[in-house]
Design a protein around this motif. Structure first.
Motif, PDB file in Angstrom:
ATOM      1  N   GLU A  59      -1.697   3.804  -2.696  1.00 49.51           N
ATOM      2  CA  GLU A  59      -3.015   3.211  -3.424  1.00 49.51           C
ATOM      3  C   GLU A  59      -2.354   1.847  -3.773  1.00 49.51           C
ATOM      4  O   GLU A  59      -3.362   1.019  -4.323  1.00 49.51           O
ATOM      5  CB  GLU A  59      -3.703   4.028  -4.346  1.00 49.51           C
ATOM      6  N   ARG A  60      -1.115   1.496  -4.126  1.00 53.34           N
ATOM      7  CA  ARG A  60      -0.645   0.393  -4.663  1.00 53.34           C
ATOM      8  C   ARG A  60      -0.816  -1.002  -3.416  1.00 53.34           C
ATOM      9  O   ARG A  60      -0.445  -0.557  -2.159  1.00 53.34           O
ATOM     10  CB  ARG A  60       0.540   0.215  -5.211  1.00 53.34           C
ATOM     11  N   PRO A  61      -1.224  -2.062  -3.555  1.00 50.29           N
ATOM     12  CA  PRO A  61      -1.284  -3.132  -2.697  1.00 50.29           C
ATOM     13  C   PRO A  61       0.004  -3.287  -1.900  1.00 50.29           C
ATOM     14  O   PRO A  61      -0.031  -3.333  -0.473  1.00 50.29           O
ATOM     15  CB  PRO A  61      -1.524  -4.361  -3.576  1.00 50.29           C
ATOM     16  N   LYS A  62       1.287  -3.395  -2.725  1.00 50.03           N
ATOM     17  CA  LYS A  62       2.394  -3.669  -1.895  1.00 50.03           C
ATOM     18  C   LYS A  62       3.036  -2.291  -1.330  1.00 50.03           C
ATOM     19  O   LYS A  62       3.585  -2.304  -0.369  1.00 50.03           O
ATOM     20  CB  LYS A  62       3.539  -4.327  -2.878  1.00 50.03           C
ATOM     21  N   GLY A  63       2.673  -1.215  -2.073  1.00 47.62           N
ATOM     22  CA  GLY A  63       3.024  -0.009  -1.562  1.00 47.62           C
ATOM     23  C   GLY A  63       2.372   0.425  -0.073  1.00 47.62           C
ATOM     24  O   GLY A  63       2.927   0.789   0.784  1.00 47.62           O
ATOM     25  N   ALA A  64       1.218  -0.052  -0.103  1.00 43.59           N
ATOM     26  CA  ALA A  64       0.467   0.179   1.310  1.00 43.59           C
ATOM     27  C   ALA A  64       0.973  -0.638   2.241  1.00 43.59           C
ATOM     28  O   ALA A  64       1.030  -0.222   3.402  1.00 43.59           O
ATOM     29  CB  ALA A  64      -1.061  -0.164   0.991  1.00 43.59           C
ATOM     30  N   ALA A  65       1.122  -1.746   1.822  1.00 48.26           N
ATOM     31  CA  ALA A  65       1.771  -2.929   2.835  1.00 48.26           C
ATOM     32  C   ALA A  65       2.936  -2.527   3.509  1.00 48.26           C
ATOM     33  O   ALA A  65       3.295  -2.831   4.695  1.00 48.26           O
ATOM     34  CB  ALA A  65       1.709  -4.550   2.193  1.00 48.26           C
ATOM     35  N   LEU A  66       3.745  -1.998   2.513  1.00 47.43           N
ATOM     36  CA  LEU A  66       5.106  -1.459   2.822  1.00 47.43           C
ATOM     37  C   LEU A  66       5.072  -0.496   4.025  1.00 47.43           C
ATOM     38  O   LEU A  66       5.858  -0.242   4.887  1.00 47.43           O
ATOM     39  CB  LEU A  66       6.020  -1.051   1.678  1.00 47.43           C
ATOM     40  N   LEU A  67       4.047   0.523   3.725  1.00 42.29           N
ATOM     41  CA  LEU A  67       4.260   1.649   4.641  1.00 42.29           C
ATOM     42  C   LEU A  67       3.429   1.189   5.852  1.00 42.29           C
ATOM     43  O   LEU A  67       4.038   1.825   6.989  1.00 42.29           O
ATOM     44  CB  LEU A  67       3.029   2.699   4.188  1.00 42.29           C
TER      45      LEU A  67
END
Length: 201
Positions: A59-67
């Motif tokens: 649910e984090r912006p960078k976490g989601a982008a990384l996935l």
């Protein structure tokens, strides 16, 4: 570049907590990947500033982008400074690592585990990750307890916490905190309190 040595980086800093800076995390990860034969391109560096570890990784912006990047299958390695950068919820950390390892075939490298490196390719990684994740969660709970203790202490002394509520004025006490912040105390504003009494009536 071969897929086998492409690595993505993820770093995170919590708001208002004294942790290693996001710039220092990036420097350490780049130094470690270079020394260990990994290749990192700029598009695979994800640094999340002012982000609580209690927020689920996906649910984090960078976490989601990384996935989303890892789903493309080019990067087979993810490097993080410490396990608590992935999160402070034991369940979320374990779910994230399960997704990375089992669904995306990504090997997670934790470069600072008490001064040693650890990765999810280890035969006992599942058990070790579970212990580390719960330790990170317990630390978050201790941080919250310490913060609440300080807030309760300030409230009991009548010191200002946050914004000045209607019906009060904040006056300086002459004291300062260890960080040099002036301490203010709440005193009643009788003119405003007249209106509060009328509203209650």
């Amino acid at each position: 570049m071969t897929v086998s040595n492409l690595a993505a980086l993820y770093g995170r800093c919590s708001p208002k907590l004294q942790e290693q800076s996001i710039a220092a995390q990036e420097t350490n990860m780049l130094r470690w990947t270079s020394a260990n034969g990994f290749v990192v391109d700029q598009s695979a560096i994800f640094l999340e500033d002012d982000t609580s570890g209690s927020i689920p990784f996906a649910e984090r912006p960078k976490g989601a982008a990384l996935l989303r990047l890892l789903q493309q299958g080019r990067h087979r390695h993810l490097v993080v400074p410490k396990i608590d950068r992935l999160g402070r919820s034991a369940m979320d950390v374990q779910n994230t690592i399960h997704t990375l390892r089992e669904k995306l075939s990504v090997r997670v490298h934790i470069i600072d585990l008490g001064g040693h490196h650890f990765d999810t390719g280890h035969p006992l990684s599942g058990m070790i990750i579970a212990v580390l994740a719960y330790a990170a969660q317990m630390e978050l709970e201790r941080i919250r307890e310490r913060i609440q203790t300080v807030l309760d202490h300030k409230a009991n002394k009548g010191e200002l916490i946050g914004t000045v509520p209607y019906g009060f004025d904040a006056v300086e006490t002459g004291a300062v905190t260890s960080k040099g912040v002036r301490i203010r105390q709440l005193i009643a504003n009788e003119r405003e309190r007249v209106w509060l009494h009328q509203m209650v009536a």
